[in-house]
Design a protein around this motif. Structure first.
Motif, PDB file in Angstrom:
ATOM      1  N   ARG A 180      90.724  46.736  29.167  1.00 28.22           N
ATOM      2  CA  ARG A 180      90.978  47.602  28.015  1.00 28.22           C
ATOM      3  C   ARG A 180      90.051  48.815  28.062  1.00 28.22           C
ATOM      4  O   ARG A 180      88.971  48.779  28.679  1.00 28.22           O
ATOM      5  N   ARG A 181      90.473  49.826  27.398  1.00 28.68           N
ATOM      6  CA  ARG A 181      89.792  51.114  27.508  1.00 28.68           C
ATOM      7  C   ARG A 181      88.384  51.059  26.930  1.00 28.68           C
ATOM      8  O   ARG A 181      87.457  51.677  27.451  1.00 28.68           O
ATOM      9  N   SER A 182      88.227  50.286  25.872  1.00 24.34           N
ATOM     10  CA  SER A 182      86.913  50.213  25.236  1.00 24.34           C
ATOM     11  C   SER A 182      85.861  49.611  26.158  1.00 24.34           C
ATOM     12  O   SER A 182      84.676  49.785  25.951  1.00 24.34           O
ATOM     13  N   ARG A 183      86.351  48.888  27.200  1.00 23.05           N
ATOM     14  CA  ARG A 183      85.417  48.372  28.201  1.00 23.05           C
ATOM     15  C   ARG A 183      85.241  49.335  29.353  1.00 23.05           C
ATOM     16  O   ARG A 183      84.683  48.995  30.377  1.00 23.05           O
TER      17      ARG A 183
END
Lengths: 373, 57
Positions: free
Chosen positions: A69-72
């Motif tokens: 995921r982008r937040s990672r």
């Protein structure tokens, strides 16, 4: 590392609860013929293939969505065309499909092989009942639903086999290959008994074949599976599967009955006798349209009680029953009912519900009329 | 000729290499692909029919 583990446990719980769903009665029945067992196991194999594919595809998808995921800080890969991957995702489904088609085709071949049957039964769909004719045995009868209309209207409590009970069930021997020759007198019906894995359209002007070899005696129920008009839901199928000796006894009895009936044509019948017989025939054959009290159901089904043309013209009345009325739902009953039944039901409708004509239509008169037409 | 057959086979399968596709379009004449495609289509149909008939025996 914990996330994939949680996913795996979730999937296992999901898979573990599957057998419960399979045994719940929602699934296709295993049935009572070798072929129905084979079809059931095919169905289960294909079901599990679909489950495994679903779990793997959605598992990989959800895992990837979550893990990258982008937040990672995951970066989207930006590429076009990968021949290896494309070949794989084309070849694997192809192999799976061929793998499913091979056993399915082998079973289909068996289903279509109706040769070497030991008993032939003609199944004829009619709005809204089934007719069974044991070919070469002089035995034939109509099989109408016997659930009382009061139960359907909710005025009485429902029986255990509500809408799945008939007056004359089809009787078959076990351990014998029985061939069905299936057709229809009016519209397309479909003769469906899940325990035999038989669901076959009956088409006017066509004769379809199917066959069954039942392994266990018992009562098996089914329904019409092709929308065929107002009472489509009210033409169930009931099959009594008997030991071969019992079947022979039953068949001999029916043959005897048919002979008695044929002899009864020549004698003079009393009005009461005809009325008694006619009431039964009416309830089984006519009441689904013209209703129990002869009041009909406008606009399709005319009333018989107090019908002036019927009361005035006995000849027209009998003709209508014999030949039907083209362009309406009224079928010709000349070959569906025998002369005694035709005479009895004509007599009944001429005298019931205040029609009171006092006419007793004799079977011999019906035979004469049939011969002259 | 072999290149044309390979490209038609790839089209049947539904996957083609980008490099090969460019190569094919350089020729500028579609006739060879159309003829080979029709002939191989016919061979495929006859092959499936033959397989079905042999299985049905």
């Amino acid at each position: 590392m914990r996330t994939p583990f949680v996913w795996m446990v979730g999937c296992l719980i999901g898979l573990g609860s599957m057998p419960a769903a399979v045994a719940s009665g929602w699934n296709m029945p295993v049935g009572v013929t070798d072929l129905s067992r084979e079809i059931h196991s095919l169905h289960m194999i294909i079901f599990w293939i679909c489950v495994i594919i679903g779990v793997v595809v959605f598992g990989v998808m959800f895992y990837s969505l979550f893990k990258f995921r982008r937040s990672r800080g995951a970066e989207a890969a930006n590429f076009h065309e990968n021949t290896t991957v494309e070949v794989l995702w084309t070849a694997i489904p192809l192999l799976i499909l061929v793998g499913m088609a091979v056993p399915a085709t082998a079973t289909l071949k068996k289903m279509y092989d109706a040769s070497d049957a030991e008993l032939d039964v003609m199944i004829i769909g009619q709005q809204w009942r089934w007719r069974y004719e044991y070919l070469g045995e002089e035995v034939a009868f109509n099989s109408s639903m016997s659930t009382p209309r009061a139960q359907i209207r909710g005025e009485e409590s429902r029986d255990e086999h509500y809408l799945l009970e008939v007056d004359n069930p089809l009787v078959l021997p076990i351990n014998r290959k029985v061939r069905f020759l299936m057709t229809s007198d009016d519209v397309i019906h479909s003769w469906w008994v899940p325990d035999f894995a038989v669901k076959q359209d009956t088409i006017p002007g066509f004769v379809n074949e199917n066959w069954v070899r039942i392994n266990e005696p018992g009562i098996y129920r089914g329904q019409c599976a092709e929308l065929c008009g107002m009472d489509h839901g009210f033409m169930p199928i009931v099959v009594h599967a008997m030991e071969e000796e019992d079947f022979e006894v039953w068949l001999a009895e029916r043959r005897e009955e048919a002979e008695q009936e044929a002899m009864g044509v020549d004698r003079e019948w009393a009005l009461d006798e005809l009325m008694e017989r006619g009431e039964t025939v009416y309830a089984s054959i006519c009441a689904s349209c013209h209703q129990a009290e002869g009041q009909g159901a406008a606009p399709a089904f005319p009333a018989l009680a107090g019908n002036q043309r019927l009361i005035d013209d006995a000849d027209w009345h009998l003709n209508t029953i014999l030949n039907g009325v083209s362009g309406t739902a009224m079928p010709a009953f000349r070959s569906t009912l025998n002369p005694v039944e035709l005479a009895a039901v004509t007599t009944w409708t001429r005298n019931a519900w205040g029609n009171d004509t006092g006419d007793a239509i004799q079977p011999a008169a019906v035979v004469e009329k049939l011969a002259n037409q | 000729m072999w290149g044309v057959i390979k490209s038609v086979l790839a089209a049947f399968f539904g996957v083609q290499k980008e490099q090969q596709r460019r190569e094919d379009f350089k020729q500028g004449r579609p006739m060879a692909f159309i003829v080979v495609g029709l002939v191989m289509g016919l061979i495929f149909v006859v092959g499936v029919a033959a397989l079905a008939i042999s299985v049905a025996r």
